[in-house]
Scaffold this active site. Structure first.
Site, short mmCIF file in Angstrom:
data_model
loop_
_atom_site.label_atom_id
_atom_site.label_comp_id
_atom_site.label_asym_id
_atom_site.label_seq_id
_atom_site.Cartn_x
_atom_site.Cartn_y
_atom_site.Cartn_z
N PHE A 123 -5.89 77.29 16.86
CA PHE A 123 -6.00 77.59 15.43
C PHE A 123 -4.66 77.31 14.78
O PHE A 123 -3.65 77.95 15.11
CB PHE A 123 -6.39 79.07 15.28
N PRO A 128 6.26 75.86 9.41
CA PRO A 128 7.66 76.32 9.39
C PRO A 128 7.96 77.22 8.19
O PRO A 128 8.69 78.19 8.30
CB PRO A 128 8.46 75.01 9.34
N THR A 158 -0.82 78.53 19.35
CA THR A 158 -1.30 78.91 20.68
C THR A 158 -2.32 77.87 21.15
O THR A 158 -3.23 77.52 20.39
CB THR A 158 -1.97 80.30 20.60
N GLY A 241 -10.17 87.68 14.81
CA GLY A 241 -9.04 87.49 15.71
C GLY A 241 -8.24 88.77 15.91
O GLY A 241 -7.77 89.06 17.01
N ILE A 336 9.67 105.32 32.97
CA ILE A 336 9.18 106.07 34.14
C ILE A 336 9.62 105.38 35.43
O ILE A 336 9.93 106.03 36.42
CB ILE A 336 7.63 106.17 34.10
N GLY A 338 12.33 103.77 35.79
CA GLY A 338 13.80 103.73 35.90
C GLY A 338 14.28 102.31 36.11
O GLY A 338 13.69 101.37 35.56
N GLY A 339 15.32 102.13 36.93
CA GLY A 339 15.88 100.79 37.16
C GLY A 339 14.85 99.81 37.69
O GLY A 339 14.92 98.61 37.39
N GLU A 362 -0.93 86.80 14.57
CA GLU A 362 -2.19 87.08 13.83
C GLU A 362 -1.95 88.05 12.67
O GLU A 362 -2.79 88.91 12.36
CB GLU A 362 -3.29 87.56 14.78
N GLY A 363 -0.79 87.90 12.05
CA GLY A 363 -0.40 88.73 10.91
C GLY A 363 0.51 89.85 11.38
O GLY A 363 0.11 90.66 12.21
N1 CAA Z 1 -12.26 87.35 4.49
C1 CAA Z 1 -12.72 86.42 3.62
N2 CAA Z 1 -12.02 86.04 2.53
C2 CAA Z 1 -10.82 86.59 2.33
C3 CAA Z 1 -10.28 87.57 3.19
C4 CAA Z 1 -11.05 87.94 4.32
N3 CAA Z 1 -10.62 88.86 5.19
N4 CAA Z 1 -9.06 87.94 2.75
C5 CAA Z 1 -8.85 87.25 1.62
N5 CAA Z 1 -9.90 86.43 1.37
C6 CAA Z 1 -10.09 85.56 0.21
C7 CAA Z 1 -9.95 86.42 -1.05
O1 CAA Z 1 -11.18 86.99 -1.40
C8 CAA Z 1 -9.46 85.44 -2.07
O2 CAA Z 1 -10.55 84.70 -2.60
P1 CAA Z 1 -10.73 84.61 -4.20
O3 CAA Z 1 -9.49 83.93 -4.69
O4 CAA Z 1 -11.98 83.80 -4.34
O5 CAA Z 1 -10.85 86.02 -4.66
C9 CAA Z 1 -8.62 84.46 -1.26
O6 CAA Z 1 -9.02 84.62 0.10
C10 CAA Z 1 -7.15 84.73 -1.39
O7 CAA Z 1 -6.92 86.04 -0.94
P2 CAA Z 1 -5.60 86.86 -1.29
O8 CAA Z 1 -5.35 86.78 -2.77
O9 CAA Z 1 -5.72 88.19 -0.68
O10 CAA Z 1 -4.50 86.00 -0.56
P3 CAA Z 1 -2.97 86.30 -0.35
O11 CAA Z 1 -2.22 85.06 -0.61
O12 CAA Z 1 -2.58 87.55 -1.06
O13 CAA Z 1 -2.86 86.51 1.25
C11 CAA Z 1 -2.79 87.78 3.25
C12 CAA Z 1 -3.47 87.50 1.92
C13 CAA Z 1 -3.60 88.90 3.85
C14 CAA Z 1 -1.33 88.20 3.11
C15 CAA Z 1 -2.88 86.49 4.15
O14 CAA Z 1 -2.02 85.49 3.68
C16 CAA Z 1 -2.55 86.78 5.61
O15 CAA Z 1 -3.40 87.26 6.35
N6 CAA Z 1 -1.30 86.47 6.05
C17 CAA Z 1 -0.97 86.55 7.46
C18 CAA Z 1 -1.21 85.22 8.12
C19 CAA Z 1 -1.56 85.37 9.55
O16 CAA Z 1 -2.21 86.32 9.97
N7 CAA Z 1 -1.21 84.38 10.34
C20 CAA Z 1 -1.58 84.39 11.71
C21 CAA Z 1 -1.46 83.03 12.27
S1 CAA Z 1 -2.61 82.73 13.55
C22 CAA Z 1 -1.99 83.40 14.96
O17 CAA Z 1 -1.03 84.11 14.97
C23 CAA Z 1 -2.79 83.09 16.17
C24 CAA Z 1 -2.01 83.20 17.43
O18 CAA Z 1 -1.23 82.38 17.75
C25 CAA Z 1 -2.27 84.26 18.38
#
Ligand code: CAA
Length: 382
Positions: A123, A128, A158, A241, A336, A338-339, A362-363
């Site tokens: 995914f 960057p 990943t 996720g 728990i 220790g070394g 994942e955030g």
């Molecule tokens: N489900 C469906 N739609 C969603 C949603 C959800 N959970 N969350 C938001 N949306 C939609 C909203 O409804 C909105 O749509 P409309 O404009 O039509 O209303 C649109 O998406 C934009 O939403 P936001 O205004 O909330 O967007 P935002 O810019 O404020 O961002 C955020 C929200 C939650 C901060 C998001 O950017 C986020 O989750 N950031 C973290 C990114 C992340 O998790 N990255 C992980 C990378 S993958 C990874 O890590 C995998 C790995 O390697 C293990």
């Protein structure tokens, strides 16, 4: 509300535990040390149905439900967190998104083989300059006849190297969440290459890489969902996720607790087992409470998702709490020991390193709290 596990769910949990203990645990330390991708184990996991757990039977999956999936993923994580993160991204985000948003052709081409473990999904959202602010992504996809031309760089992906298909988010319009589109990209496409391979602190058997797109032509038939629907694909994928990462955290925390209990009963100091000292018993009791609380949040989020209800808030709560639990509990497991906890002879050293990323990927947990607060304030009240 506690989740009552069915006979079938308990059987799936046991199957995953038996597999993880027999196949993954003995190899986990070496794979971590030498950064060896667990290809053989993933093949076996495919045969057991662990890579199509949420996919419907129609597409070759097991359709076991999110609760059984979370239980199985926890067992895999207890043995090898690297394998668990590969399994999580593949099942929760990639298979889940293709089943939900894919065309029939895409499901036949990708979902069916993925469910059987023929290849793994990756995914690619992060860049960057676009991490927590996912909408800031600048990778572009410009329409060119029957294709889109992708340009840009994805970071920290990943399975980006070893996976067989990458779900890539790119901009089809310069601004707005409706200017983001999802594509299914494969390594045979000219202009797509794996760049930097990261040397990480933990989860070292799973590859984390940069992906570079230079005029990479992707057929329009590889667009997942509609043009402009990519942010929804990504966010709903991340809801699922995050339950996966929460389950992974739970497994790691449980494994650290198990090791700490085992060690405390073996290790003698001052003429008795250290488990007999109240000072240690209280640490173990706190660890057990922490693990149990996380389990309830994980199973609750999984059950909500399985019922088809909105799981955004529950998923973020489970991910946030369980990942912090895993950091606390793996740290205490070292204390728990220790070394001996600080050397690689004991698995708690690896558990501690593997746990650190859980509050970040994942955030970040700051983003999880943002999501929880937003959902809380949006709700109409009880
Ligand atoms: N489900 C469906 N739609 C969603 C949603 C959800 N959970 N969350 C938001 N949306 C939609 C909203 O409804 C909105 O749509 P409309 O404009 O039509 O209303 C649109 O998406 C934009 O939403 P936001 O205004 O909330 O967007 P935002 O810019 O404020 O961002 C955020 C929200 C939650 C901060 C998001 O950017 C986020 O989750 N950031 C973290 C990114 C992340 O998790 N990255 C992980 C990378 S993958 C990874 O890590 C995998 C790995 O390697 C293990």
């Amino acid at each position: 509300m506690s989740v009552q596990l069915s006979k079938e769910q308990l059987m799936i949990q046991k199957m995953a535990r038996d597999f993880a203990r027999k196949e993954l645990a003995p190899l986990a330390a070496e794979r971590d040390e030498k950064h060896l991708y667990p290809a053989d184990s993933l093949k076996k996991m495919g045969e057991l149905g662990l890579l199509g757990m949420l996919v419907s039977e129609k597409y070759g999956g097991e359709d076991m439900g999110t609760v059984a999936y979370a239980l199985a993923l926890s067992e895999i994580a207890a043995a090898c967190a690297s394998t668990a993160v590969i399994m999580s991204v593949h099942n929760s985000i990639c298979c889940g998104s293709i089943e939900k948003f894919g065309t029939e052709e895409q499901k036949q081409e990708f979902l069916v083989p993925m469910a059987g473990g023929e290849f793994i999904g990756a995914f690619a959202l992060t860049e960057p300059e676009a991490g927590s602010d996912a909408q800031a992504l600048s990778c572009t996809a410009e329409r060119d006849g029957d294709s889109y031309v992708l340009n840009g760089t994805k970071r920290f992906i990943t399975s980006g190297q070893n996976g067989g298909v990458v779900l890539v988010l790119a901009r089809t319009k310069p601004t707005g969440s409706d200017g983001i589109t999802a594509f299914l990209v494969t390594h045979d496409m000219p202009g797509f290459k794996v760049d930097k391979v990261e040397n990480k602190m933990g989860q070292c058997a799973s590859d984390t890489v940069d992906l570079v797109f230079s005029n990479c032509k992707v057929p329009a038939s590889r667009m997942l969902g509609k043009e402009g629907e990519g942010f929804t694909v990504a966010m709903s994928g991340l809801d699922a996720g995050r339950i996966g990462i929460a389950a992974l955290s739970l497994g790691l925390g449980q494994a650290a607790l198990d090791e700490a209990v085992k060690y405390a009963k073996q290790r003698k100091q001052f003429g008795q087992e250290i488990a007999k000292f109240q000072g240690l018993q209280w640490i173990l009791a706190d660890m057990a409470m922490d693990v149990e609380a996380a389990r309830q949040l994980v199973l609750n989020a999984a059950a909500i998702k399985e019922r088809g209800e909105n799981c955004t808030m529950a998923a973020s709560m489970a991910k946030c709490f369980a990942s912090e639990m895993a950091n606390r509990v793996t740290s205490q497991a070292i204390q728990i020991h220790g070394g001996y906890g600080y050397i690689k002879e004991y698995p708690v050293e690896r558990f501690y390193r593997d746990a650190r990323i859980l509050t970040i990927y994942e955030g970040t947990n700051q983003i999880q709290r943002h999501v929880i607060a937003r959902e809380l304030l949006k709700a109409k009240g009880r």
